[in-house]
Design a protein around this motif. Structure first.
Motif, short mmCIF file in Angstrom:
data_model
loop_
_atom_site.label_atom_id
_atom_site.label_comp_id
_atom_site.label_asym_id
_atom_site.label_seq_id
_atom_site.Cartn_x
_atom_site.Cartn_y
_atom_site.Cartn_z
N GLU A 93 0.71 -1.16 -0.08
CA GLU A 93 -0.11 0.02 0.03
C GLU A 93 1.07 1.19 -0.07
OE1 GLU A 93 -3.51 2.03 2.73
OE2 GLU A 93 -2.39 0.50 3.31
N LYS A 94 0.56 2.20 -0.81
CA LYS A 94 1.17 3.51 -0.84
C LYS A 94 0.51 4.42 0.22
CE LYS A 94 2.51 7.21 -4.05
NZ LYS A 94 2.24 7.92 -5.42
N LEU A 113 -3.49 10.10 -2.29
CA LEU A 113 -3.43 9.77 -3.56
C LEU A 113 -4.02 10.58 -4.58
CD1 LEU A 113 -3.90 5.95 -3.10
CD2 LEU A 113 -1.52 7.26 -3.29
N GLU A 146 -4.21 8.19 -9.55
CA GLU A 146 -3.50 7.02 -8.87
C GLU A 146 -4.54 6.15 -8.21
OE1 GLU A 146 0.79 8.38 -6.93
OE2 GLU A 146 -0.90 9.51 -6.29
N LYS A 147 -5.55 6.64 -7.62
CA LYS A 147 -6.48 5.73 -7.28
C LYS A 147 -7.32 4.87 -8.32
CE LYS A 147 -8.09 8.74 -3.30
NZ LYS A 147 -8.88 9.55 -2.75
N MET A 166 -5.19 2.21 -9.33
CA MET A 166 -4.96 1.12 -8.31
C MET A 166 -6.04 0.19 -8.08
SD MET A 166 -3.06 3.07 -5.14
CE MET A 166 -3.64 1.75 -3.97
#
Length: 419
Positions: free
Chosen positions: A332-333, A337, A341-342, A345
């Motif tokens: 997990e980053k 975000l 990016e979300k 992902m």
């Protein structure tokens, strides 16, 4: 009544002569790509590889204890506050945001055996080898004021565990017997005894199941009040439904030494376990094997473990005087975000779920690096299990039909159920 008939015209796909080219059906819809599935498979493969590349769960180590960390407790009202008790009687209160110790108390002489926080979060209780139960203020004393407990109860025997009621001023201790206490009294409201064995852990909603070996601790599922998981000395964890105690709902196998502690995630879908084999593992509730294993070169026997209430982090305390902070999801980053990016992902996660059973993706997703000692013990236990299975098969083959019954893995570890 409506009848639909499917028909195929041979003129659409049969060649007139051998010299004609094979007719290939094509979809001229511009919204669909002819190689959509192969492209998604490659993306899923790359997403799985990247997940393993960026899987770096370890965040930090909280140093400060001068002896092994024996127990921990979570604050019910503050996500950033965690309490820890050591083998030298010292209790520390930590701020996880700053990753610093904000308060140190010399609470007991000898081990701190157990601790819990009151449901309102204004005070906490500790028990130790000096046969005392002490209640402490959560706030630090003012300038010039001495560090003293609010109440001290002197018992007749050593207490090994403590737990507080979620809504009432009542707490329970265990040791030679289980005692239920009112906070305003110095003697227990009631005492529960069974046999001559000492009790190592106590939680509310008491239940009784007899297993082959000793149960070190148990934890209740926060989402399903009748489900609990027990950590056992036989390297396994057992999830029980208190309504049907004849056999466990699930047997969780992967550890290669005694399991010492267990704690559920706030969602109730997973739990984390601490073991004497110097590792912690994360198990889905409905799976028999772990999805993650965390270890470091310096980490020794892990005695206690907690899952934070925001479902993002895991804390563990071990013999070498350190508390370690891990990510619940290894890849997990952290941080804020961007929307892209979300979206990326979420898209990658769906692709991994779609192709999770393909051999190459499954192999990469399940691969974990293990210490040489754990790897060798797993190999040895696999040989022992195979030998036991082969022996049972031979006994059944050379015995009278029906004399050697088939026993499921769930029921093998249950000695009796006392109703």
């Amino acid at each position: 009544m409506r009848v639909k008939v499917l028909s195929r015209n041979p003129d659409d796909y049969v060649r007139e002569t051998k010299l004609d080219l094979q007719r290939v059906p094509r979809n001229y819809d511009p919204a669909l790509h002819p190689f959509e599935v192969p492209r998604e498979y490659v993306r899923a493969l790359n997403a799985t590889k990247l997940e393993r590349v960026f899987a770096k769960p370890f965040l930090s180590s909280l140093d400060g204890h001068r002896d092994g960390v024996n127990c921990m407790a979570k604050h019910p009202k503050s996500l950033s506050t965690v309490l820890s008790g050591a083998c030298d009687g010292e209790v520390k209160i930590w701020n996880l945001t700053r990753r610093q110790c904000i308060r140190t108390i010399q609470a007991h002489e000898g081990f701190v055996r157990g601790m819990c926080v009151r449901f309102c979060g204004t005070s906490f209780f500790t028990v130790g080898d000096d046969k005392t139960v002490k209640q402490w203020k959560m706030e630090s004393p003012e300038y010039g004021e001495e560090e003293e407990p609010i109440h001290t109860i002197l018992g007749k025997t050593v207490y090994t565990g403590i737990d507080h009621h979620w809504k009432e001023p009542v707490f329970a201790t265990c040791g030679h017997q289980v005692d239920i206490w009112d906070e305003q009294r110095t003697s227990p409201k009631c005492s529960l005894t069974w046999g001559f064995d000492s009790i190592s852990s106590v939680k509310f909603n008491p239940i009784e199941v007899i297993l082959n070996m000793r149960t070190n601790t148990l934890c209740w599922n926060p989402m399903e009040a009748f489900i609990f998981t027990a950590a056992n000395e036989d390297y396994n964890l057992y999830t029980f439904d208190m309504r049907f105690l004849e056999s466990p709902v699930r047997v969780h196998m992967d550890h290669v030494s005694a399991v010492l502690d267990v704690d559920y995630s706030p969602t109730g879908k997973e739990f984390v376990s601490a073991s004497f084999d110097k590792s912690i593992r994360i198990f889905p509730v409905d799976k028999g094997h772990s999805r993650e294993v965390y270890h470091t070169k310096r980490m020794q026997h892990v005695i206690t473990v907690k899952w934070t209430l925001d479902n993002k982090y895991i804390l563990c305390g071990s013999d070498e005087m350190n508390i370690r902070l891990w990510k619940a999801n290894a890849s997990e980053k952290l941080g804020v975000l961007a929307p892209r990016e979300k979206a990326a992902m979420n898209y990658n996660q769906k692709l991994k779920e779609k192709f999770q059973f393909h051999p190459q993706i499954r192999r990469i997703a399940q691969h974990r690096h293990l210490p040489k000692s754990i790897y060798g013990q797993i190999k040895e236990q696999r040989i022992m299990r195979e030998a036991r299975r082969r022996k049972e098969l031979n006994r059944r083959k050379h015995s009278k039909p029906g004399s050697v019954p088939f026993v499921s893995e769930r029921k093998k570890h249950i000695v009796a159920v006392v109703k």
